[in-house]
Design a protein around this motif. Structure first.
Motif, mmCIF file in Angstrom:
data_model
loop_
_atom_site.group_PDB
_atom_site.id
_atom_site.type_symbol
_atom_site.label_atom_id
_atom_site.label_comp_id
_atom_site.label_asym_id
_atom_site.label_seq_id
_atom_site.Cartn_x
_atom_site.Cartn_y
_atom_site.Cartn_z
ATOM 1 N N GLY A 181 0.794 -1.224 0.000
ATOM 2 C CA GLY A 181 0.000 0.000 0.000
ATOM 3 C C GLY A 181 0.824 1.269 0.000
ATOM 4 O O GLY A 181 0.362 2.316 0.467
ATOM 5 N N THR A 182 2.040 1.210 -0.515
ATOM 6 C CA THR A 182 2.913 2.384 -0.598
ATOM 7 C C THR A 182 3.297 2.628 -2.050
ATOM 8 O O THR A 182 3.004 1.829 -2.941
ATOM 9 C CB THR A 182 4.181 2.185 0.238
ATOM 10 O OG1 THR A 182 4.940 1.095 -0.308
ATOM 11 C CG2 THR A 182 3.824 1.869 1.691
ATOM 12 N N SER A 183 3.972 3.743 -2.261
ATOM 13 C CA SER A 183 4.436 4.090 -3.605
ATOM 14 C C SER A 183 5.954 4.028 -3.730
ATOM 15 O O SER A 183 6.516 4.486 -4.729
ATOM 16 C CB SER A 183 3.956 5.499 -3.972
ATOM 17 O OG SER A 183 4.467 6.453 -3.053
ATOM 18 N N ASP A 184 6.629 3.476 -2.713
ATOM 19 C CA ASP A 184 8.086 3.419 -2.747
ATOM 20 C C ASP A 184 8.580 2.546 -3.901
ATOM 21 O O ASP A 184 9.569 2.874 -4.568
ATOM 22 C CB ASP A 184 8.625 2.871 -1.423
ATOM 23 C CG ASP A 184 8.365 3.836 -0.274
ATOM 24 O OD1 ASP A 184 8.118 5.028 -0.564
ATOM 25 O OD2 ASP A 184 8.404 3.395 0.892
ATOM 26 N N GLY A 185 7.919 1.437 -4.120
ATOM 27 C CA GLY A 185 8.345 0.543 -5.197
ATOM 28 C C GLY A 185 8.239 1.191 -6.557
ATOM 29 O O GLY A 185 9.110 1.013 -7.414
ATOM 30 N N VAL A 186 7.177 1.974 -6.771
ATOM 31 C CA VAL A 186 7.009 2.672 -8.045
ATOM 32 C C VAL A 186 8.129 3.682 -8.241
ATOM 33 O O VAL A 186 8.701 3.813 -9.336
ATOM 34 C CB VAL A 186 5.635 3.360 -8.103
ATOM 35 C CG1 VAL A 186 5.513 4.173 -9.389
ATOM 36 C CG2 VAL A 186 4.518 2.328 -8.021
ATOM 37 N N ALA A 187 8.470 4.412 -7.178
ATOM 38 C CA ALA A 187 9.535 5.406 -7.276
ATOM 39 C C ALA A 187 10.864 4.755 -7.610
ATOM 40 O O ALA A 187 11.631 5.251 -8.449
ATOM 41 C CB ALA A 187 9.628 6.191 -5.975
ATOM 42 N N TRP A 188 11.160 3.639 -6.937
ATOM 43 C CA TRP A 188 12.412 2.948 -7.219
ATOM 44 C C TRP A 188 12.428 2.357 -8.624
ATOM 45 O O TRP A 188 13.467 2.344 -9.297
ATOM 46 C CB TRP A 188 12.641 1.853 -6.187
ATOM 47 C CG TRP A 188 13.262 2.363 -4.926
ATOM 48 C CD1 TRP A 188 12.679 2.539 -3.720
ATOM 49 C CD2 TRP A 188 14.619 2.784 -4.776
ATOM 50 N NE1 TRP A 188 13.558 3.045 -2.806
ATOM 51 C CE2 TRP A 188 14.778 3.203 -3.434
ATOM 52 C CE3 TRP A 188 15.729 2.854 -5.636
ATOM 53 C CZ2 TRP A 188 15.976 3.686 -2.935
ATOM 54 C CZ3 TRP A 188 16.926 3.324 -5.127
ATOM 55 C CH2 TRP A 188 17.048 3.734 -3.800
ATOM 56 N N ALA A 189 11.294 1.888 -9.081
ATOM 57 C CA ALA A 189 11.221 1.352 -10.444
ATOM 58 C C ALA A 189 11.485 2.445 -11.472
ATOM 59 O O ALA A 189 12.173 2.225 -12.480
ATOM 60 C CB ALA A 189 9.854 0.715 -10.680
ATOM 61 N N LEU A 190 10.937 3.633 -11.220
ATOM 62 C CA LEU A 190 11.170 4.748 -12.138
ATOM 63 C C LEU A 190 12.634 5.178 -12.122
ATOM 64 O O LEU A 190 13.214 5.489 -13.165
ATOM 65 C CB LEU A 190 10.272 5.925 -11.774
ATOM 66 C CG LEU A 190 8.784 5.735 -12.105
ATOM 67 C CD1 LEU A 190 7.980 6.893 -11.544
ATOM 68 C CD2 LEU A 190 8.578 5.613 -13.612
ATOM 69 N N ARG A 191 13.249 5.200 -10.937
ATOM 70 C CA ARG A 191 14.666 5.552 -10.863
ATOM 71 C C ARG A 191 15.525 4.530 -11.594
ATOM 72 O O ARG A 191 16.478 4.875 -12.306
ATOM 73 C CB ARG A 191 15.102 5.630 -9.397
ATOM 74 C CG ARG A 191 14.480 6.761 -8.607
ATOM 75 C CD ARG A 191 15.159 6.911 -7.252
ATOM 76 N NE ARG A 191 14.434 7.832 -6.395
ATOM 77 C CZ ARG A 191 13.613 7.483 -5.419
ATOM 78 N NH1 ARG A 191 13.407 6.177 -5.186
ATOM 79 N NH2 ARG A 191 12.992 8.378 -4.687
ATOM 80 N N LEU A 192 15.200 3.263 -11.410
ATOM 81 C CA LEU A 192 15.949 2.207 -12.077
ATOM 82 C C LEU A 192 15.828 2.318 -13.589
ATOM 83 O O LEU A 192 16.821 2.174 -14.318
ATOM 84 C CB LEU A 192 15.438 0.845 -11.600
ATOM 85 C CG LEU A 192 16.230 -0.391 -12.042
ATOM 86 C CD1 LEU A 192 17.644 -0.362 -11.472
ATOM 87 C CD2 LEU A 192 15.507 -1.658 -11.605
ATOM 88 N N ARG A 193 14.631 2.606 -14.037
ATOM 89 C CA ARG A 193 14.416 2.759 -15.468
ATOM 90 C C ARG A 193 15.173 3.973 -16.005
ATOM 91 O O ARG A 193 15.737 3.932 -17.100
ATOM 92 C CB ARG A 193 12.919 2.898 -15.756
ATOM 93 C CG ARG A 193 12.587 3.113 -17.221
ATOM 94 C CD ARG A 193 13.155 1.994 -18.079
ATOM 95 N NE ARG A 193 12.870 2.186 -19.479
ATOM 96 C CZ ARG A 193 13.439 1.519 -20.451
ATOM 97 N NH1 ARG A 193 14.335 0.597 -20.173
ATOM 98 N NH2 ARG A 193 13.134 1.752 -21.701
ATOM 99 N N TRP A 194 15.217 5.047 -15.224
ATOM 100 C CA TRP A 194 15.931 6.245 -15.661
ATOM 101 C C TRP A 194 17.431 5.962 -15.778
ATOM 102 O O TRP A 194 18.069 6.368 -16.759
ATOM 103 C CB TRP A 194 15.695 7.374 -14.663
ATOM 104 C CG TRP A 194 16.353 8.648 -15.050
ATOM 105 C CD1 TRP A 194 15.891 9.601 -15.910
ATOM 106 C CD2 TRP A 194 17.640 9.124 -14.589
ATOM 107 N NE1 TRP A 194 16.791 10.631 -16.020
ATOM 108 C CE2 TRP A 194 17.877 10.365 -15.227
ATOM 109 C CE3 TRP A 194 18.592 8.614 -13.711
ATOM 110 C CZ2 TRP A 194 19.031 11.107 -15.004
ATOM 111 C CZ3 TRP A 194 19.756 9.350 -13.490
ATOM 112 C CH2 TRP A 194 19.961 10.572 -14.129
ATOM 113 N N VAL A 195 17.990 5.269 -14.815
ATOM 114 C CA VAL A 195 19.408 4.919 -14.875
ATOM 115 C C VAL A 195 19.696 4.041 -16.093
ATOM 116 O O VAL A 195 20.681 4.246 -16.816
ATOM 117 C CB VAL A 195 19.848 4.209 -13.579
ATOM 118 C CG1 VAL A 195 21.266 3.652 -13.723
ATOM 119 C CG2 VAL A 195 19.775 5.166 -12.397
#
Length: 278
Positions: free
Chosen positions: A78-92
């Motif tokens: 129920g958090t958005s931390d995973g989405v944020a990390w996924a976006l960062r990983l994709r950006w890298v």
């Protein structure tokens, strides 16, 4: 015997090579035309193409799987931390992929320019496209659909004189154009799972992984051509240097034989059969 121009076996009783058609009485390279080293640059280009293919497979298959896993964990918690990390990983991954592609493009264009310039030093070889098209052919609208393929084919054909050159070039260019346009036609988007869309990860990975494989095939075909052309041109330039060195030595030896010894009065050349007055 071995042809000094193409390095292949030829009939010693003919004046022209049965493989490349070159006049065997001509030197492998013209003595007054500059040649360029392509072996080291070619090896660097091969390594860059392999790295680009590996990074593309990584960003197209592995990173989406990791992102999907992070999203599922975030949704379960129920958090958005995973989405944020996924976006960062994709950006890298996108940044790394872009940098590797830029380095690869620079190496490929520079190698192609050198390989094309070397054709000017090879008797019997040539191309109706100038060396400048090694850079301009990729950025000129409409021409970039044809010129790079045509230039690579001419360089490879004039350097290798092998029947498999045409199919390999055709395979490279077909895969390259397919990779450039099929993703746009299929509207691929590996961030769909982060945007609330219905997401079939298996179907997506099948399609996107397939496109990454197409990219890898294109890179492999081009790397194969770069390696063999670099080897063939390097060997031919080396054979030309040997021929020119021998010719220079023979000319120097002939000059030393006919030169007037020090101390001969008048500085004239002695007549054969005469007597030198000291």
């Amino acid at each position: 015997m071995i042809c000094a121009h193409c390095g292949n076996h030829t009939d010693p009783n003919t004046a022209y090579c049965t493989t490349c058609g070159a006049d065997r009485n001509q030197p492998p390279t013209w003595p007054n035309v500059r040649t360029f080293a392509v072996r080291g640059l070619g090896l660097a280009t091969v390594v860059a193409l392999a790295a680009a293919s590996a990074v593309r497979l990584l960003t197209a298959v592995v990173l989406p799987l990791i992102g999907r896993h992070l999203w599922e964990q975030s949704a379960a918690a129920g958090t958005s931390d995973g989405v944020a990390w996924a976006l960062r990983l994709r950006w890298v991954g996108t940044v790394v992929d872009f940098l590797v592609l830029v380095v690869t493009a620079v190496l490929v264009t520079n190698w192609l320019w050198r390989a094309r310039k070397n054709l000017d030093a090879f008797p019997g070889a040539g191309s109706d496209l100038g060396a400048g098209w090694a850079f301009g052919g990729w950025i000129t609208p409409l021409a970039n659909f044809v010129i790079p393929c045509q230039l690579v084919f001419q360089v490879a054909k004039q350097s290798l004189h092998r029947r498999w050159v045409g199919p390999v070039v055709a395979g490279w260019w077909t895969c390259y154009l397919s990779y450039q346009f099929l993703p746009r036609l299929l509207d691929l988007d590996d961030l769909g799972y982060l945007k609330g869309r219905d997401y079939d990860v298996e179907q997506y990975l099948l399609v996107n992984g397939g496109m990454a494989l197409v990219f890898a095939v294109a890179g492999g075909c081009l790397a194969f051509l770069v390696y063999h052309v670099s080897q063939a041109q390097t060997d031919r330039i080396a054979r030309g240097e040997v021929v020119h060195a021998y010719a220079a030595y023979a000319a120097a030896a002939a000059q030393s034989v006919t030169a007037v010894p020090d101390g001969v009065p008048g500085g004239g050349q002695a007549v054969a059969g005469g007597t030198i007055q000291v």
